[in-house]
Design a protein around this motif. Structure first.
Motif, short mmCIF file in Angstrom:
data_model
loop_
_atom_site.label_atom_id
_atom_site.label_comp_id
_atom_site.label_asym_id
_atom_site.label_seq_id
_atom_site.Cartn_x
_atom_site.Cartn_y
_atom_site.Cartn_z
N ILE A 234 0.85 -1.19 0.00
CA ILE A 234 0.00 0.00 0.00
C ILE A 234 0.88 1.24 0.00
O ILE A 234 1.77 1.38 0.84
N GLU A 235 0.63 2.12 -0.95
CA GLU A 235 1.30 3.42 -1.01
C GLU A 235 0.26 4.51 -0.81
O GLU A 235 -0.92 4.32 -1.16
N SER A 236 0.65 5.64 -0.24
CA SER A 236 -0.27 6.76 -0.10
C SER A 236 0.40 8.05 -0.56
O SER A 236 1.62 8.20 -0.44
N GLY A 237 -0.42 8.94 -1.09
CA GLY A 237 0.10 10.21 -1.57
C GLY A 237 -1.04 11.11 -1.97
O GLY A 237 -2.20 10.85 -1.66
N SER A 238 -0.73 12.18 -2.68
CA SER A 238 -1.76 13.09 -3.15
C SER A 238 -2.61 12.41 -4.22
O SER A 238 -2.22 11.37 -4.77
N SER A 239 -3.77 12.97 -4.52
CA SER A 239 -4.62 12.38 -5.55
C SER A 239 -3.90 12.33 -6.90
O SER A 239 -4.07 11.39 -7.67
N GLU A 240 -3.08 13.35 -7.18
CA GLU A 240 -2.33 13.36 -8.43
C GLU A 240 -1.31 12.23 -8.46
O GLU A 240 -1.12 11.57 -9.50
N GLN A 241 -0.64 11.97 -7.33
CA GLN A 241 0.33 10.88 -7.27
C GLN A 241 -0.36 9.52 -7.44
O GLN A 241 0.15 8.65 -8.14
N VAL A 242 -1.51 9.37 -6.80
CA VAL A 242 -2.24 8.10 -6.89
C VAL A 242 -2.59 7.81 -8.35
O VAL A 242 -2.38 6.70 -8.86
N ALA A 243 -3.11 8.81 -9.05
CA ALA A 243 -3.46 8.63 -10.46
C ALA A 243 -2.21 8.28 -11.29
O ALA A 243 -2.26 7.39 -12.15
N GLN A 244 -1.10 8.94 -11.01
CA GLN A 244 0.12 8.68 -11.77
C GLN A 244 0.65 7.27 -11.51
O GLN A 244 1.11 6.58 -12.44
N TRP A 245 0.57 6.80 -10.25
CA TRP A 245 1.05 5.46 -9.93
C TRP A 245 0.25 4.39 -10.67
O TRP A 245 0.80 3.39 -11.10
N VAL A 246 -1.06 4.62 -10.81
CA VAL A 246 -1.87 3.67 -11.56
C VAL A 246 -1.54 3.77 -13.05
O VAL A 246 -1.43 2.75 -13.75
N LEU A 247 -1.36 4.97 -13.54
CA LEU A 247 -1.03 5.15 -14.96
C LEU A 247 0.28 4.48 -15.34
O LEU A 247 0.39 3.87 -16.43
N ASP A 248 1.29 4.59 -14.47
CA ASP A 248 2.61 4.03 -14.84
C ASP A 248 2.78 2.58 -14.41
O ASP A 248 3.85 1.99 -14.60
N GLY A 249 1.72 1.99 -13.82
CA GLY A 249 1.77 0.58 -13.47
C GLY A 249 2.37 0.29 -12.11
O GLY A 249 2.50 -0.88 -11.73
N SER A 250 2.75 1.32 -11.35
CA SER A 250 3.30 1.10 -10.02
C SER A 250 2.24 0.54 -9.07
O SER A 250 2.58 -0.12 -8.08
N ALA A 251 0.97 0.83 -9.34
CA ALA A 251 -0.14 0.31 -8.55
C ALA A 251 -1.21 -0.21 -9.50
O ALA A 251 -1.42 0.34 -10.58
N GLN A 252 -1.88 -1.27 -9.08
CA GLN A 252 -2.95 -1.84 -9.90
C GLN A 252 -4.29 -1.18 -9.62
O GLN A 252 -5.13 -1.07 -10.50
N ILE A 253 -4.49 -0.74 -8.37
CA ILE A 253 -5.75 -0.13 -7.98
C ILE A 253 -5.45 1.17 -7.23
O ILE A 253 -4.55 1.23 -6.39
N GLY A 254 -6.19 2.21 -7.55
CA GLY A 254 -6.09 3.47 -6.83
C GLY A 254 -7.41 3.78 -6.13
O GLY A 254 -8.48 3.39 -6.60
N ILE A 255 -7.31 4.45 -4.98
CA ILE A 255 -8.49 4.94 -4.26
C ILE A 255 -8.26 6.42 -3.99
O ILE A 255 -7.33 6.79 -3.27
#
Length: 207
Positions: A34-55
């Motif tokens: 589990i990673e946490s960050g700003s909403s912009e970071q969460v979206a970027q992590w999902v876009l670049d494949g670092s995370a499979q699911i964002g909330i």
């Protein structure tokens, strides 16, 4: 892996905990990151494949994402003790009066309604997290928007005051999302199902 908005309201923690508990029970062999960050970071992590699911909240449209709603966040404009509006009688607080005071932009909690409201306000600062937004509001120099749940303790302590809440409030959806064109593994699909059940099913014992 899961990426979460670090500004998620604390009152939603039980539902999220229930989803994680159910998932771990059903998939004890899966190592959950589990990673946490700003909403912009969460979206970027999902876009670049670092995370499979964002909330998170999604302040702008992302056609790359499949999303489903979890809950809505109610946001209101506030000032703090020490601000000229704080002790002003309610009958003297108008949109015209509010528009003369410096306001903080909170990009992560923007949406169409918020954008229309911000056009009427005197934006002179920006904060990218709820903590920094509250810090600036607490100086008594700025007004700014905060989620009602986040602001509630300070309102109860009478250090924050909502301003024209019936006019200057809006709701914004918090969603779970993943990349639309990437096949999901079974564990990822099951975790999404756990989220849907936890947030959309009524709590046990409540009818």
């Amino acid at each position: 892996s899961l990426a979460m908005d670090s500004n998620l309201p604390h009152d939603q923690a039980p539902a999220l905990g229930a989803a994680l508990r159910r998932f771990h029970t059903d998939h004890p062999q899966v190592t959950l990151k589990i990673e946490s960050g700003s909403s912009e970071q969460v979206a970027q992590w999902v876009l670049d494949g670092s995370a499979q699911i964002g909330i998170s909240v999604l302040p702008r449209e992302h056609p790359e994402f499949d999303t489903f709603p979890l809950f809505e966040e109610s946001v209101t404009l506030y000032c703090s003790i020490g601000h000229p509006l704080f002790d002003l009688p309610a009958g003297q607080i108008s949109m015209e009066a509010i528009a003369t005071h410096e306001c903080i932009l909170l990009p992560s909690r923007q949406h169409a309604t918020a954008g229309q409201l911000m056009e009427q306000l005197r934006v002179s600062a920006q904060a990218n997290t709820l903590e920094t937004q509250l810090l600036l509001i607490s100086t008594g120099q700025y007004i700014g928007f905060l989620p009602q749940v986040y602001a509630a303790p300070a309102v109860k302590a009478k250090t924050l005051r909502p301003l024209l809440a019936e006019l200057l409030s809006f709701t914004i959806p918090v969603v779970a999302f993943g990349l639309r064109d990437i096949p999901k593994n079974l564990a990822c699909e099951h975790f999404q199902d756990c989220l849907r059940r936890a947030f959309q099913s009524p709590p046990a014992g409540r009818h």
